[in-house]
Design an enzyme around this catalytic site. Structure first.
Site, PDB file in Angstrom:
ATOM      1  N   GLY A 123     -19.601   3.158  -1.978  1.00  0.00           N
ATOM      2  CA  GLY A 123     -20.926   3.257  -1.346  1.00  0.00           C
ATOM      3  C   GLY A 123     -22.011   3.603  -2.355  1.00  0.00           C
ATOM      4  O   GLY A 123     -23.113   3.037  -2.308  1.00  0.00           O
ATOM      5  N   VAL A 133     -21.023   7.269   1.163  1.00  0.00           N
ATOM      6  CA  VAL A 133     -21.495   7.003  -0.200  1.00  0.00           C
ATOM      7  C   VAL A 133     -20.588   7.693  -1.220  1.00  0.00           C
ATOM      8  O   VAL A 133     -21.014   8.534  -2.002  1.00  0.00           O
ATOM      9  CB  VAL A 133     -22.985   7.388  -0.399  1.00  0.00           C
ATOM     10  N   LYS A 177       0.863  -1.183   0.000  1.00  0.00           N
ATOM     11  CA  LYS A 177       0.000   0.000   0.000  1.00  0.00           C
ATOM     12  C   LYS A 177       0.896   1.228   0.000  1.00  0.00           C
ATOM     13  O   LYS A 177       2.062   1.147   0.404  1.00  0.00           O
ATOM     14  CB  LYS A 177      -0.857  -0.003   1.272  1.00  0.00           C
TER      15      LYS A 177
END
Ligand SMILES: NC(=O)c1ccc[n+]([C@@H]2O[C@H](COP(=O)([O-])OP(=O)(O)OC[C@H]3O[C@@H](n4cnc5c(N)ncnc54)[C@H](O)[C@@H]3O)[C@@H](O)[C@H]2O)c1
Length: 355
Positions: free
Chosen positions: A182, A178, A80
């Protein structure tokens, strides 16, 4: 704990600090494991409060990627990267190119992708200076839709476990966050006939979803969203949201979300089990994106239809994790980690050249 002690305790293969005076780039790349193949994981662009906070985050995220790839059955390792800064203020083309050149110096031991704060356009830019990048517009693109699809399969697996039927029609899912994942998830759930409640700290994100799905989506305040009674609580923002304060207040019987590192500490997995809440481990259920990205490396190259069919594996893995947890008397998070460790210990490392 100082930064080097933290790195040593994290059992990482390699941690690279990247600094470029001309562009102001400050980034950290963590390669947790290449035991199963080149490490793959996204680049997060985030305004960390300190270098140590950035290092702590990248180490945890890289380790999570190792387990995620292992459980998903991919011949890939875990890595990562984080770029320290506010993407809305600090992101410039030159900075992203400087970052890409650092990725290139690792000669494929770390392959990057998008994450929170980075986009497909950033991956296209990085691809100008290194081949060790995925999710570009002429590759598999933004992984978020595949991640959301995997979440839907995991939710179906939990419904199957609890009632023998894996239909989401009439289910109530509470989606906290969201953004890219999402919002795709909400679309899938509405299509499945589920009832959806959403929340986001960003009002514009809520408005975007509301304008698309209108009255079929209810809205809750971000601070209260975990208290909304529902079937499944789905954290799709940032990690650490399942903690000693929020767990006793949860009003859903299951948790299935995209956010990485949802458990604030390993003990929180036990708290959830004691509360009778089925916690589907984040790195198991949010693997759809990496499964999609990994298919860029298959001999015929990327094929969306095949890749999305592969995402179905999340359903089986979720069932396997809960079966193992029941059999061994451990939490689902512990069961998932032991499945991952077993694969890391015994899995065949098929040497493949990337790209
Ligand atoms: N994009 C992927 O394919 C993918 C794959 C695996 C895991 N994840 C993880 O899933 C999460 C979401 O990813 P994304 O790509 O959708 O990111 P994103 O940045 O597009 O969306 C995250 C959304 O969550 C909101 N948010 C942040 N904190 C919140 C809070 N406390 N309460 C409510 N809303 C909050 C943000 O405002 C944003 O709209 C991240 O943790 C990411 O690491 C993403």
């Amino acid at each position: 704990m100082n930064t080097f002690d933290r790195i040593e305790a994290g059992d990482q293969e390699q941690v690279v600090f990247c600094q470029d005076r001309a562009t102001g780039l400050r980034a950290v790349i963590a390669i947790h494991s290449t035991a199963l193949g080149p490490s793959l994981g996204g680049t997060r662009f985030y305004p960390y409060a300190s270098t140590d906070a950035a290092v702590a985050d990248v180490l945890r995220l890289a380790e999570g990627m190792t387990y995620k790839a292992a459980v998903a059955g991919l011949d890939q390792g875990g890595g990562k990267a984080v770029i320290i800064g506010d993407p809305n203020v600090d992101r410039t083309e030159e900075l992203m190119l400087a970052y890409g050149r650092f990725v290139d110096t690792l000669s494929g031991r770390y392959v990057t992708a998008e994450d929170v704060g980075t986009t497909q356009a950033d991956m296209d830019l990085i691809a100008k200076v290194t081949p060790y990048v995925t999710g570009t517009s002429d590759g598999s693109g933004d992984p978020s839709a595949a991640t959301a699809l995997g979440l839907v399969w995991a939710m179906k697996a939990l419904f199957f476990l609890s009632s023998g039927a894996d239909d989401l029609g009439g289910a109530h899912v509470v989606v906290a966050g969201v953004g890219k994942v999402g919002s795709h998830l909400v679309g899938n759930l509405v299509n499945e006939g589920a009832r959806v409640t959403i929340a986001d700290v960003n009002d514009r994100a809520v408005e975007r979803v509301r304008s698309q799905f209108g009255a079929s989506v209810a809205v809750a305040a971000p601070a209260d969203v975990h208290r909304v009674p529902g079937d499944i609580y789905s954290p799709c923002g940032l990690g650490g949201v399942l903690n000693t304060q929020t767990i006793p207040e949860l009003r859903s019987w299951a948790v299935v979300g995209a956010a990485n590192n949802q458990l604030a500490s390993p003990e929180c997995g036990l708290l959830l089990a004691d509360a009778g809440i089925l916690y589907a481990p984040d790195f198991v259920v949010n693997a759809g994106g990496i499964i999609n990205i990994a298919s860029e490396r298959t001999p015929g190259g990327y094929d969306r239809e095949h890749a999305y069919a592969d995402v179905h594996r999340v359903y089986d893995t979720t069932l396997q994790v809960f079966d193992t947890a029941k059999r061994d008397g451990v939490t689902p998070a512990e069961a998932a980690e032991s499945l991952a460790r077993r694969r890391l210990a015994t899995g065949v490392h098929q040497i493949r050249n990337f790209p």
